[in-house]
Design an enzyme around this catalytic site. Structure first.
Site, PDB file in Angstrom:
ATOM      1  N   LYS A 140       0.869  -1.186   0.000  1.00 31.03           N
ATOM      2  CA  LYS A 140       0.000   0.000   0.000  1.00 31.03           C
ATOM      3  C   LYS A 140       0.900   1.228   0.000  1.00 31.03           C
ATOM      4  O   LYS A 140       1.356   1.681   1.036  1.00 31.03           O
ATOM      5  CB  LYS A 140      -0.914  -0.012   1.230  1.00 31.03           C
ATOM      6  CG  LYS A 140      -2.252   0.740   1.020  1.00 31.03           C
ATOM      7  CD  LYS A 140      -2.122   2.188   0.604  1.00 31.03           C
ATOM      8  CE  LYS A 140      -2.047   3.114   1.783  1.00 31.03           C
ATOM      9  NZ  LYS A 140      -1.988   4.565   1.340  1.00 31.03           N
ATOM     10  N   CYS A 165      13.349  11.115   5.954  1.00 28.62           N
ATOM     11  CA  CYS A 165      13.198  10.808   7.382  1.00 28.62           C
ATOM     12  C   CYS A 165      14.523  10.932   8.122  1.00 28.62           C
ATOM     13  O   CYS A 165      14.564  11.274   9.299  1.00 28.62           O
ATOM     14  CB  CYS A 165      12.619   9.407   7.558  1.00 28.62           C
ATOM     15  SG  CYS A 165      13.519   8.137   6.658  1.00 28.62           S
ATOM     16  N   GLU A 175       9.743   2.168  10.570  1.00 27.49           N
ATOM     17  CA  GLU A 175      10.811   3.127  10.264  1.00 27.49           C
ATOM     18  C   GLU A 175      10.124   4.485  10.197  1.00 27.49           C
ATOM     19  O   GLU A 175       9.392   4.766   9.249  1.00 27.49           O
ATOM     20  CB  GLU A 175      11.491   2.761   8.945  1.00 27.49           C
ATOM     21  CG  GLU A 175      12.887   3.357   8.809  1.00 27.49           C
ATOM     22  CD  GLU A 175      12.895   4.663   8.052  1.00 27.49           C
ATOM     23  OE1 GLU A 175      12.711   5.714   8.718  1.00 27.49           O
ATOM     24  OE2 GLU A 175      13.096   4.650   6.845  1.00 27.49           O
TER      25      GLU A 175
END
Length: 504
Positions: A185, A294, A260
């Protein structure tokens, strides 16, 4: 420039299927703010269909077709996928640039990494065969023990928009190498290349149901996947807030998760460096991928002795970054992904100003670009550790700066965060680099650089940056279950209980 955006359906059980509710989501090019296509919007009905297809794929022919096939068998498919992606590199790179605003040169680099990650996991799949039935030494010679590594089962893979196909591959490749069946997804903000991965799988003949791809909104597609009782594991990359929700959903069925999550990573620069080299790494560590990483080293912790010269050069280098349409040659900073992200980044900059920080450079729309979600890279000084800009992840091209005088102070500032994903230290003193590396509270440390990433090396964080590791052998272990098989080999009875007396 004319470029056709493919129109796809959901990829379920090896074929393209219209979503149950027939809804679609517009694709907006962040460089032009124009709708350039659309993607299917999956809902819980489609999640159910994909999970059933994945279950069938695992059990087909007693598992011999995929789950219990040899690693070498699965590796052939992974290598075929890698080859097909390399063949389509130019097309995929353009799709990513248009979809998420990433400069074309970066997108092309990402697609190379995608192919490399599939190849590397093919190697791991082949090596897995030699590790099967590994013997365990036991303290009793009346028993023999060995270990079987099995796929964990059906896995849900929920991925972000900043590296659309690469982040998907970090999960898909090891999941398939392990013998799992997967439901991917991707983020609704950048799904085009992930849908094209479905076409690649169809072209190489991947068995139906081994990989299913559902595009759609988080609450409508991601949430039902995370909470589905027939999904054995969830792997997620994204925000800490969403990661917390996924943990909660997975906990209801006691299923494992790998997370994560976000970061507010430090880059510590000492006073013995080559300033120009260090400046470029400081820029790259925060502004690469339009600042939407990130692991971005978005907190620059700078030795006070070189601060003035360093910041002067930092601004000059930042002014020289080419901000343009991602498809333009030489583009080094494109737009952020969406109008929502655009407004969010500006709000962070404005809050920093109101809290007393100095916007040394940038943080506004470039004058030469009237359309698109473009933001000049921001350099913010006079920052205190209580400010929002120091504590919260921006996910945009914003670098905040604080100075230090001692190594101990630098380490304290670096670790002054709820996050623990990346960290960097720049110094010519390698003994100091070693000390600082050990002191950093982070899953990844870069020495005299920032952001390099390799399929062979583990990736993941600690604290609110999540847990578990992707990439390397650790990435494969995420998708394996270990089974102990112990056999009694003596001809003697066990002899624990007294046998019943023989009747006369």
């Amino acid at each position: 420039m004319s470029f056709s955006i493919p129109s796809r359906q959901l990829f379920i059980d090896g074929e393209w299927r219209e979503p149950a509710r027939k809804n679609r989501i517009p694709v907006i090019n962040p460089a032009t703010e124009q709708i350039v296509g659309d993607i299917p919007a999956a809902t819980s009905e489609d999640v159910d269909a994909a999970v059933k297809a994945a279950r069938r794929a695992l059990k087909r022919n007693g598992g011999k077709e995929w789950a219990s096939a040899s690693g070498a068998h699965r590796a052939k498919y992974l290598r075929a996928i890698a080859a097909k992606i390399t063949e389509k590199k130019a097309e995929f790179a353009k799709l990513e640039a248009i979809d998420c605003g990433k400069p074309l040169d970066e997108a092309a680099w990402d697609i190379d990494d995608v192919a490399g990650c599939f190849e590397y996991n093919a190697d791991l799949a082949e090596a897995l065969d030699a590790k099967q039935n590994a013997s365990i030494d036991l303290p009793m010679d009346t028993f023999k023990c060995h270990v079987i590594r099995e796929p964990i089962g059906v896995v849900g893979l929920i991925t972000p928009w900043n590296y659309p196909l690469l982040m998907a591959t970090w999960k898909v490749a090891p999941a398939l190498a392990a013998g799992c069946a997967a439901i991917l997804k991707p983020s609704e903000l950048a799904s085009l290349t992930c849908l094209e991965l479905g076409e690649v799988c169809r072209e190489v003949g991947l068995p139906p149901g081994v990989l299913n791809i559902l595009t759609g909104l988080g609450p409508e597609a991601g949430a039902p996947l995370a909470s589905h009782p027939d999904v054995d594991k969830i792997a997620f990359t994204g925000s800490s807030a969403t990661g917390s929700k996924i943990m909660t959903a997975a906990a209801q069925n006691v299923k494992p998760v790998t997370l994560e999550l976000g970061g507010k990573s430090p880059i510590v620069v000492f006073d013995d460096v080559d300033i120009d080299k260090a400046v470029e790494w400081a820029l790259f560590g925060c502004f690469w991928t339009n600042g939407q990483i990130c692991s971005a080293t978005s907190r620059l912790i700078l030795h006070e002795r070189i601060a003035k010269e360093f910041l002067d050069k930092l601004v000059k280098w930042a002014k020289n970054i080419k901000i343009s349409d991602p498809l333009e040659e030489g583009c080094r900073l494109g737009p952020v992904v969406s109008s929502g992200q655009y407004e969010k980044v500006f709000k962070f900059v404005e809050t920093a100003r109101k809290e007393g920080a100095t916007i040394l450079f940038g943080g506004k729309r470039p004058q030469h670009l009237n359309k698109g979600y473009y933001i000049e890279p921001a350099i913010i000084t006079d920052v205190t550790t209580s400010m929002q800009i120091w504590r919260e992840e921006v996910f945009g091209p914003v670098l905040c700066v604080k100075t230090f005088s001692t190594e101990e102070e630098a380490i304290e500032l670096a670790n002054d965060t709820h996050y623990g994903l990346g960290s960097a230290v720049i110094s010519n003193d390698l003994e100091r680099c070693d000390r600082v590396s050990k002191a950093f509270e982070a899953g990844i440390v870069w020495v005299n650089c920032s952001q390099p990433c390799f399929s062979q090396a583990p990736w993941g964080g600690k604290k609110r940056s999540g847990f578990g590791r992707e990439l390397g052998e650790w990435g494969l272990e995420n998708y394996l279950s270990v089974k102990q098989v112990t056999r009694y080999i003596s001809n003697d009875p066990w002899g624990w209980y007294t046998p019943p007396s023989a009747k006369l």
